[in-house]
Design an enzyme around this catalytic site. Structure first.
Site, PDB file in Angstrom:
ATOM      1  N   GLU A 187      -2.749   6.902   8.461  1.00 12.55           N
ATOM      2  CA  GLU A 187      -3.575   7.749   7.607  1.00 12.55           C
ATOM      3  C   GLU A 187      -4.496   8.546   8.506  1.00 12.55           C
ATOM      4  O   GLU A 187      -4.869   8.081   9.585  1.00 12.55           O
ATOM      5  CB  GLU A 187      -4.452   6.898   6.656  1.00 12.55           C
ATOM      6  CG  GLU A 187      -3.831   6.681   5.312  1.00 12.55           C
ATOM      7  CD  GLU A 187      -4.706   5.875   4.354  1.00 12.55           C
ATOM      8  OE1 GLU A 187      -5.885   5.614   4.646  1.00 12.55           O
ATOM      9  OE2 GLU A 187      -4.170   5.504   3.292  1.00 12.55           O
ATOM     10  N   LYS A 204       0.809  -1.220   0.000  1.00 16.63           N
ATOM     11  CA  LYS A 204       0.000   0.000   0.000  1.00 16.63           C
ATOM     12  C   LYS A 204       0.843   1.271   0.000  1.00 16.63           C
ATOM     13  O   LYS A 204       0.526   2.224  -0.709  1.00 16.63           O
ATOM     14  CB  LYS A 204      -0.940   0.005   1.202  1.00 16.63           C
ATOM     15  CG  LYS A 204      -2.094  -0.964   1.034  1.00 16.63           C
ATOM     16  CD  LYS A 204      -3.061  -0.884   2.189  1.00 16.63           C
ATOM     17  CE  LYS A 204      -3.987  -2.072   2.118  1.00 16.63           C
ATOM     18  NZ  LYS A 204      -5.384  -1.774   2.112  1.00 16.63           N
ATOM     19  N   HIS A 209     -14.637  -3.005   8.449  1.00 16.91           N
ATOM     20  CA  HIS A 209     -13.996  -2.454   7.248  1.00 16.91           C
ATOM     21  C   HIS A 209     -14.173  -3.356   6.040  1.00 16.91           C
ATOM     22  O   HIS A 209     -13.395  -3.310   5.101  1.00 16.91           O
ATOM     23  CB  HIS A 209     -12.492  -2.204   7.472  1.00 16.91           C
ATOM     24  CG  HIS A 209     -12.207  -1.341   8.649  1.00 16.91           C
ATOM     25  ND1 HIS A 209     -12.636  -0.034   8.752  1.00 16.91           N
ATOM     26  CD2 HIS A 209     -11.530  -1.580   9.798  1.00 16.91           C
ATOM     27  CE1 HIS A 209     -12.239   0.477   9.899  1.00 16.91           C
ATOM     28  NE2 HIS A 209     -11.571  -0.443  10.564  1.00 16.91           N
ATOM     29  N   ARG A 266      -7.714  -7.301  -9.660  1.00 18.13           N
ATOM     30  CA  ARG A 266      -8.432  -8.561  -9.917  1.00 18.13           C
ATOM     31  C   ARG A 266      -9.899  -8.233 -10.117  1.00 18.13           C
ATOM     32  O   ARG A 266     -10.308  -7.089  -9.984  1.00 18.13           O
ATOM     33  CB  ARG A 266      -8.290  -9.475  -8.709  1.00 18.13           C
ATOM     34  CG  ARG A 266      -8.720  -8.747  -7.442  1.00 18.13           C
ATOM     35  CD  ARG A 266      -8.896  -9.648  -6.265  1.00 18.13           C
ATOM     36  NE  ARG A 266      -8.950  -8.928  -5.014  1.00 18.13           N
ATOM     37  CZ  ARG A 266     -10.001  -8.307  -4.527  1.00 18.13           C
ATOM     38  NH1 ARG A 266     -11.127  -8.265  -5.211  1.00 18.13           N
ATOM     39  NH2 ARG A 266      -9.970  -7.682  -3.369  1.00 18.13           N
TER      40      ARG A 266
HETATM   41  P1  ADP Z   1      -8.133  -3.407   2.951  1.00 17.01           P
HETATM   42  O1  ADP Z   1      -7.159  -3.559   1.830  1.00 17.01           O
HETATM   43  O2  ADP Z   1      -7.670  -4.088   4.204  1.00 17.01           O
HETATM   44  O3  ADP Z   1      -9.537  -3.759   2.554  1.00 17.01           O
HETATM   45  P2  ADP Z   1      -8.670  -0.553   2.550  1.00 17.01           P
HETATM   46  O4  ADP Z   1      -7.595   0.461   2.500  1.00 17.01           O
HETATM   47  O5  ADP Z   1      -9.291  -0.944   1.254  1.00 17.01           O
HETATM   48  O6  ADP Z   1      -8.135  -1.859   3.320  1.00 17.01           O
HETATM   49  O7  ADP Z   1      -9.802  -0.045   3.528  1.00 17.01           O
HETATM   50  C1  ADP Z   1     -10.906  -0.822   3.911  1.00 17.01           C
HETATM   51  C2  ADP Z   1     -11.973   0.071   4.541  1.00 17.01           C
HETATM   52  O8  ADP Z   1     -11.450   0.720   5.706  1.00 17.01           O
HETATM   53  C3  ADP Z   1     -12.446   1.193   3.654  1.00 17.01           C
HETATM   54  O9  ADP Z   1     -13.459   0.795   2.781  1.00 17.01           O
HETATM   55  C4  ADP Z   1     -12.930   2.209   4.660  1.00 17.01           C
HETATM   56  O10 ADP Z   1     -14.213   1.913   5.152  1.00 17.01           O
HETATM   57  C5  ADP Z   1     -11.946   2.042   5.789  1.00 17.01           C
HETATM   58  N1  ADP Z   1     -10.838   3.002   5.648  1.00 17.01           N
HETATM   59  C6  ADP Z   1      -9.647   2.808   5.052  1.00 17.01           C
HETATM   60  N2  ADP Z   1      -8.881   3.902   5.121  1.00 17.01           N
HETATM   61  C7  ADP Z   1      -9.608   4.832   5.765  1.00 17.01           C
HETATM   62  C8  ADP Z   1      -9.365   6.178   6.181  1.00 17.01           C
HETATM   63  N3  ADP Z   1      -8.208   6.776   5.951  1.00 17.01           N
HETATM   64  N4  ADP Z   1     -10.352   6.817   6.845  1.00 17.01           N
HETATM   65  C9  ADP Z   1     -11.531   6.207   7.117  1.00 17.01           C
HETATM   66  N5  ADP Z   1     -11.802   4.949   6.775  1.00 17.01           N
HETATM   67  C10 ADP Z   1     -10.859   4.251   6.115  1.00 17.01           C
END
Ligand code: ADP
Length: 587
Positions: free
Chosen positions: A207, A124, A242, A299
């Site tokens: 973040e 990431k 999440h 994917r």
């Molecule tokens: P993963 O790869 O583990 O699925 P993501 O980065 O896609 O992680 O994030 C999954 C979820 O977590 C997002 O859809 C959102 O709901 C929450 N999320 C991720 N980053 C943030 C952020 N900076 N602020 C608020 N929610 C976040």
């Protein structure tokens, strides 16, 4: 519409996956006159995808590492059955760049992007740096030094709340929301430990945690001739831990201008890695409609049916065509987003109990049908939900002339869906679809915490759907539901934390007067991490053991201060329900 003659025809494909996605790919193969070959683990010998395929190959034991994650066995199976291509589905090896490379090195066409693109988006922090260079907005954050003080300083600069994420993360695992500096040190250490256990890599980053955000992602598609389009958005804001449970398109939030800007950013993101085939660029959108890149999934996405409904395209067939070397048969201007689609993920889990996965046999599965209703499922009546795989049973998606029409159709389709034998989230999904905030199109990623925290299954549904199931699930869940057995609950910032079954003299109850406690597994699973050693002093709430069951991370934490008297389990071990994992002695 120009269709270039296929450069490399595909006649026989190995599907390196299981469940509903394997079934979905088999259907596309049939329409394309491609022979689908399945692989299966010991737990899946009688599974639907195996029954539907033209041929199948046993690749190993039930735990994914021995089968669906065993790249050598899978490639060997593809060569043995004379396949010319391999479709990875999603999950398992689908985003493993080394696997994609090995598939190609074996002379097989990988139905997906180039290994280099998977690799570029795989970590990431590196993907975020690449995106910033490409002018794609990212969430304010910090990735850098490893000293604690660096993170403390960075968090002060970013401003609380902050979100700790694993650089190699995925599936919502290992994330922790930190709301105050006093919690940062402990959360950081815990997140790093979890990251090592889950991903073999301790790297984490910070973040800004965006409260009340929407998760909006864009489907992209590229061909081998340099064409790259987006197929509009999916709003996936309804999430637990999440992870998405309801997705829809169009997003109720986007107006044409924001849609166009986000679409362009998605294309720029994909262009930065010369993306070919199906991919998804995920964004988080804040309350004032600023959008930020989260990650790119290299994917096919679970929720692709929503896009198929509104665009009229078959994304899996398109994946095959692009992999054969055909040009995309349309341009951006040709693609339209029509009417409205909603998808609900049907999970074998108990929403009234922190979404704890449930296992057992589905005695009865009667799926709804009718115009505008689609069910993607890998399960039929009599099939078992085991501890080894994701608890998603099916995806129910509907199409409507507008959002209200789609919502009404989803409401009746969910009501008609009969699933008996295992606790499912069906009634929870019905409650979400009916909720006024969802109806108004206002749901954010906080929706479940905000509105559904106290949800209880309707009594009538319990007697209907769960009556015949009295085998694994109720006992499993009762152990967790017992308020005496439970020290902590679902946390927005991470996995589920349980101190499970503190036992004395054979009875299961919690008593801080106890001097010895045996912490037990509330459900069968695999030990992913033992975070403490015998003799070590621990504090109340500290994570001691990480269990994984059905892709869910379960943290077993100390119900009180004390020291570890005995560790009864080891990393990798499969444990049964009620098995003692660790003994904790209070001082
Ligand atoms: P993963 O790869 O583990 O699925 P993501 O980065 O896609 O992680 O994030 C999954 C979820 O977590 C997002 O859809 C959102 O709901 C929450 N999320 C991720 N980053 C943030 C952020 N900076 N602020 C608020 N929610 C976040």
């Amino acid at each position: 519409m120009t269709i270039i003659k296929a450069i490399k025809p595909i006649k026989r494909v190995l599907i390196a996956n299981r469940g509903e996605i394997a079934v979905r790919i088999i259907r596309a193969c049939r329409e394309l006159d491609i022979l689908p070959i399945a692989v299966y683990s010991e737990a899946d010998a009688g599974a639907l995808h195996v029954r539907m395929a033209s041929a199948s190959v046993a690749i190993g034991g039930a735990p994914p590492k021995e089968s669906y994650l065993n790249s050598d066995r899978i490639i060997e199976a593809a060569l043995k059955t004379k396949c010319d291509a391999l479709h990875p589905g999603y999950g398992f090896l689908s985003e493993n760049a080394d696997f994609a490379q090995a598939v190609q090195a074996a002379g097989l066409t990988f139905i997906g992007p180039a290994a280099a693109a998977i690799r570029a988006m795989g970590v990431k922090t590196e993907a975020l740096a690449l995106m910033r260079a490409a002018g794609v907005p990212t969430v304010p954050g910090y990735a850098g030094g490893n000293a604690e003080s660096d993170y403390v300083q960075a968090a002060q600069h970013i401003g609380y709340p902050v979100l700790i994420k694993a650089a190699a993360g995925g599936g919502g695992k290992g994330m922790r929301v930190v709301r105050a500096e006093s919690d940062l040190r402990d959360s950081l250490a815990a997140a790093q430990r979890e990251a090592v256990n889950a991903f073999g890599d301790a790297a984490v980053f910070l973040e800004k945690y965006i409260e009340g955000a929407r998760h909006i992602e864009f489907q992209v598609f590229g061909d081998q001739h340099g064409a790259l389009v987006h197929l509009f958005e999916r709003d996936c804001s309804i999430q637990r831990r999440h992870q998405k449970i309801i997705e829809e398109s169009p997003s109720p939030l986007l107006d044409p201008d924001l849609r166009a800007r986000m679409g362009q950013a998605a294309i720029a993101a994909a262009r930065a890695v010369d993306y070919v085939n199906a991919g998804t660029v995920e964004f988080i959108v804040d309350a004032t409609h600023n959008f930020y890149f989260l990650e790119m999934n290299t994917r096919l996405q679970v929720e692709h049916p929503v896009t198929e409904w509104v665009t009229g395209l078959d994304l899996v067939k398109l994946q095959f065509r692009v992999a054969m070397g055909e040009a995309l048969p349309f341009t951006q201007a040709d693609v339209t987003q029509r009417d409205h689609a909603i998808e609900c993920r049907i999970y074998a889990e108990d929403p009234a109990n922190d979404f704890m996965p449930s296992i057992g046999t589905l005695d009865t599965v009667i799926a709804p049908s009718g115009p505008g209703i689609r069910v993607d499922s890998g399960i039929e009546s009599g099939d078992a939900v085991t501890i080894y795989y994701d608890p998603m049973i099916a995806k129910l998606s509907v199409y409507g002339t507008d959002r209200e029409d789609a919502r009404a159709r989803m409401r009746q389709a969910l009501a008609a869906y009969q699933l008996r034998g295992v606790t499912t989230n069906r009634d929870f999904l019905r409650a979400v679809i009916d909720h006024p905030a969802f109806a108004r199109g206002e749901a954010t990623t906080s929706f479940i915490a905000q509105y559904m925290a106290d949800w209880q299954a309707p009594a009538e549904s319990q007697s209907n759907d769960q009556a015949p199931l009295m085998r694994e699930t109720p006992a499993t869940l009762n152990a967790v539901a017992d308020p005496w057995a439970r020290a902590d609950g679902f946390r927005i910032g991470g996995g589920v934390t349980y101190a499970i079954g503190t036992r004395q003299g054979g009875s299961t109850r919690r008593d801080a007067r106890q001097t010895e406690n045996a912490l037990m597994a509330a459900m069968p699973g695999q030990v992913m991490g033992v975070l403490v050693a015998e003799g070590e002093a621990v504090t109340r709430g500290q994570t001691l053991i990480l269990l994984e069951a059905m892709k869910m991370e379960i943290r077993i934490s100390a119900p009180h201060d004390g020291h570890i008297a005995k560790v009864h389990c080891a990393v990798g071990q499969i444990v049964t329900r009620g098995q003692t994992l660790i003994e904790l002695r209070a001082e």
